[in-house]
Design an enzyme around this catalytic site. Structure first.
Site, PDB file in Angstrom:
ATOM      1  N   ASP A 117       0.839  -1.197   0.000  1.00  0.00           N
ATOM      2  CA  ASP A 117       0.000   0.000   0.000  1.00  0.00           C
ATOM      3  C   ASP A 117       0.874   1.247   0.000  1.00  0.00           C
ATOM      4  OD1 ASP A 117      -2.522  -1.030   0.097  1.00  0.00           O
ATOM      5  OD2 ASP A 117      -3.007  -0.287   2.083  1.00  0.00           O
TER       6      ASP A 117
ATOM      7  N   PHE B 272       7.869   2.307  -0.882  1.00  0.00           N
ATOM      8  CA  PHE B 272       8.866   2.500   0.179  1.00  0.00           C
ATOM      9  C   PHE B 272       9.427   3.916   0.253  1.00  0.00           C
ATOM     10  CE2 PHE B 272       8.914  -2.096  -0.581  1.00  0.00           C
ATOM     11  CZ  PHE B 272       8.740  -2.568   0.713  1.00  0.00           C
TER      12      PHE B 272
END
Length: 222
Positions: A65, A78
């Site tokens: 997500d 990330f």
């Protein structure tokens, strides 16, 4: 249907944009942006594709997500916006880079655009999320779309590196032809699992060794 995505990806994914699920997904996402706070900003939904066109992809790092807190998500898995404190998983990724490559990252910035422009597709399985609500846009069609991205890369490119961290990312192995590509997998870099096999897994040097062995330039991870 008309989708504002980088042209090379638009060409390779054209069939996906005509499928019923994508129309339903588009309608859902539009309503979410209209009625609630959603991350990332609309202009950044397809930013990973914009920064890493189809033919420039060398490495795929799969997340799940987008970040759901303010000023973090900007379309790259990330990665966080410039000036934002690095989340714990990203801190652990940087620790592993230093251990693996033997060099401290030159910048402490968590904005990983510098990787994306070298050919690292920083792909989340779900490309949008409601503020403060992890997983809120899962199972609405994004996974079908991003599975198609992985499958298309596997089928139409050769000698890519797929880095799969954690059980969710590892479940995508079935979409990748291991006879044509390198798959590097380990536990997730989150504080809950990093010490159970992420630290010491050396994904960055392994990826570069594979790229070099197939006559491609390595990634400057630092």
């Amino acid at each position: 249907m008309e989708v504002a995505i980088e042209p090379s990806w638009k060409k390779h994914l054209a069939a996906e944009f005509e499928k019923p699920y994508f129309k339903e997904l588009t309608e859902f996402v539009k309503e979410e942006y209209k009625n609630t706070k959603v991350y990332p900003a609309p202009k950044n939904i397809f930013r990973a594709f914009e920064l890493t066109p189809f033919d420039t992809v060398k490495v795929v790092i799969l997340g799940q997500d987008p970040y759901f807190n303010p000023n973090q998500a900007h379309g790259l898995s990330f990665s966080v916006m410039e000036g934002v404190r690095n989340p714990p998983s990203l801190q652990n990724i940087f620790k592993e880079i230093e251990s693996d490559i033997g060099e401290k990252p030159k910048s402490e910035s968590g904005d990983l655009t510098r990787w994306a422009t070298q050919g690292v597709l920083l792909l989340n399985a779900t490309l949008t999320v409601r503020a403060g609500a992890a997983g809120s846009h899962q199972s609405h069609g994004w996974e079908e779309f991003t599975d198609a991205v992985i499958r298309t890369l596997s089928e139409e490119r050769e000698h890519l590196v797929f880095i799969l961290w954690g059980n969710y990312a590892r479940s995508k192995k079935v979409l990748i032809d291991a006879s044509k590509h390198d798959i590097i997998e380990s536990p997730h870099p989150s504080p809950f699992s990093a010490r159970n096999g992420f630290f010491g897994s050396k994904p960055f040097s392994k990826a570069n060794a594979y790229l070099t062995a197939h006559n491609d330039l390595p990634i400057d991870w630092t």
